[in-house]
Design a protein around this motif. Sequence first.
Motif, PDB file in Angstrom:
ATOM      1  N   ALA A  59      52.588  17.398  59.044  1.00 31.78           N
ATOM      2  CA  ALA A  59      51.982  16.658  60.155  1.00 31.78           C
ATOM      3  C   ALA A  59      50.687  17.294  60.657  1.00 31.78           C
ATOM      4  N   GLU A  60      50.539  18.622  60.490  1.00 30.84           N
ATOM      5  CA  GLU A  60      49.370  19.295  61.049  1.00 30.84           C
ATOM      6  C   GLU A  60      48.038  18.722  60.565  1.00 30.84           C
ATOM      7  N   PRO A  61      47.801  18.589  59.253  1.00 25.48           N
ATOM      8  CA  PRO A  61      46.510  18.033  58.823  1.00 25.48           C
ATOM      9  C   PRO A  61      46.334  16.569  59.208  1.00 25.48           C
ATOM     10  N   LEU A  62      47.431  15.818  59.309  1.00 25.46           N
ATOM     11  CA  LEU A  62      47.332  14.419  59.720  1.00 25.46           C
ATOM     12  C   LEU A  62      46.896  14.328  61.181  1.00 25.46           C
ATOM     13  N   LEU A  63      47.461  15.167  62.006  1.00 24.59           N
ATOM     14  CA  LEU A  63      47.093  15.182  63.423  1.00 24.59           C
ATOM     15  C   LEU A  63      45.657  15.656  63.604  1.00 24.59           C
ATOM     16  N   GLU A  64      45.275  16.677  62.848  1.00 23.52           N
ATOM     17  CA  GLU A  64      43.885  17.159  62.930  1.00 23.52           C
ATOM     18  C   GLU A  64      42.907  16.054  62.559  1.00 23.52           C
ATOM     19  N   PHE A 100      43.886   9.887  50.370  1.00 22.05           N
ATOM     20  CA  PHE A 100      44.870  10.270  49.373  1.00 22.05           C
ATOM     21  C   PHE A 100      44.444  11.537  48.630  1.00 22.05           C
ATOM     22  N   ALA A 101      43.159  11.693  48.396  1.00 16.13           N
ATOM     23  CA  ALA A 101      42.665  12.850  47.636  1.00 16.13           C
ATOM     24  C   ALA A 101      43.045  14.153  48.319  1.00 16.13           C
ATOM     25  N   GLU A 102      42.813  14.230  49.631  1.00 18.87           N
ATOM     26  CA  GLU A 102      43.134  15.458  50.360  1.00 18.87           C
ATOM     27  C   GLU A 102      44.629  15.772  50.262  1.00 18.87           C
ATOM     28  N   GLY A 103      45.443  14.722  50.384  1.00 15.00           N
ATOM     29  CA  GLY A 103      46.880  14.922  50.310  1.00 15.00           C
ATOM     30  C   GLY A 103      47.336  15.382  48.939  1.00 15.00           C
ATOM     31  N   MET A 104      46.789  14.789  47.888  1.00 21.83           N
ATOM     32  CA  MET A 104      47.174  15.170  46.534  1.00 21.83           C
ATOM     33  C   MET A 104      46.816  16.621  46.243  1.00 21.83           C
ATOM     34  N   LEU A 105      45.655  17.044  46.717  1.00 23.20           N
ATOM     35  CA  LEU A 105      45.251  18.437  46.498  1.00 23.20           C
ATOM     36  C   LEU A 105      46.097  19.396  47.329  1.00 23.20           C
ATOM     37  N   GLU A 106      46.473  18.970  48.529  1.00 21.84           N
ATOM     38  CA  GLU A 106      47.365  19.793  49.355  1.00 21.84           C
ATOM     39  C   GLU A 106      48.698  20.002  48.649  1.00 21.84           C
TER      40      GLU A 106
END
Length: 471
Positions: free
Chosen positions: A58-63, A142-148
């Motif tokens: 949740a942290e990067p989504l909230l940021e 989606f790109a940021e999430g896939m790399l995370e």
Amino acid sequence: MTRIITLLCFFIAQISFSQSAENYLEKIRNNEALSTAFFQQMPKGGDLHHHFSGSIYAEPLLERAISEDFYLNLETLEVSKTKPAKGNWETFSSINKNGKLDFYKQQIMQTWSAKDYNGSVPSDDLFFDSFMKFEPTIQGHFAEGMLELKKRAIAENVSYIETQLSTIPCDMNVSDLSDFNAKLREAATQKDEKAVLKLLDELYKSLQQKEAKKYAEDFNTNFIAKLHKDLKIDDDKFTMRYQNFVLRFMEPVDLFKNLVIAFISANDSKLVAGVNIVSPEHGENSMKDYWLHMVMFKYCHSKFTDVKYTLHAGELTLGLVQPEDLTWHINAAIYIAGANRIGHGVDIAYEANSYNLLRFMAKNNIPIEINLTSNEFILKVKENRHPFSLYKEFDVPIVISTDDAGILRTNMTEQYVLLAKRYPDVTYETIKKYVYNSINYSFIQDASVKKQLLKDLDARFKTFEAKFSKN
């Protein structure tokens, strides 16, 4: 002769290393700190039951919501890029200006995930309701999430993820087919499979005329393949493949439309490993249309025989639904739909003729995807109430997976820590078998890719087990 002696010494050394790892695990399996360090470093193969959006923390989504100044609904804590017409919405910049940002950040973390869960709402409601609250922060990212996910997987020695990435966008107008909803449900109520299949055949022909294939082609080319290639997802440390999925709560015609497109996509792309069905299994439409959904999968398989599919089935427990509803979902997923794997399978002990069903799964190599943290949080099923031991007793192939690591605040390592502590009869060699199962029973279409992952797993275990040669 020298070569034979050398190879024999090598195999003896490997057996010794494996036994040393086994002995060390037996000493530390009840100490969570020590076992966490052990399993963090142990190769864990693949995560086959994996929802992309639910696996992002949740942290990067909230940021992102704060930095892009989303609107926040102050009651429901869902976010939106634009201000909806109804509800009490404020921008994050306005909330910050009023000095309330820290308060809402804490509330959001407890609503978008299981962080600091206090039982104020039912755990299954918190889990399933969270997706739509944070979903706007994922769209376009989606790109940021896939790399995370890739970075996190590599860090904990996971070499493969088979993720349910996204529904396939489709603006096809099927309003002229709406009469099929009632017809399908009427035939399903009578359990008239022949009538249902005939109706589906009519629908399928109409969907072909409405160019269903173009939606699959666009998704495969302009979304899946582009992201995968641009991000260089596959390398010598990590591999990712994708499952298409449909939503159980939809009306029959819409669901079937999406299912057909999902099968076409999986049939035409080596990156799309298979198909799944999601959303709460105990939801109103999910329960009402469950048998119909299984026949839909059977029909699509008849058209696309090479496409693999795993089904969420039996994610139910006593009290969540009526007792009679626990008796047939896994049966239907296997005997009617012909599922290649089963996700969750928690209600197996209640299923009609469960022993025969378990024997059938074992004989036909139909694995069960075990999600310990998920089943504990959502269903309150754990330890000896969990059917893990039942599947193990009947030699059903087992794979260990996370489900939604972000929402559940967990990871793959914790699943093995829980497994070792809760089930002391599970040896290191058995755990190792489960790891190999996660590659062997994956839906990877390219045989050479699967072969390389297994070869890599051999090398990883060799390195890992050598650490315990002196223990």
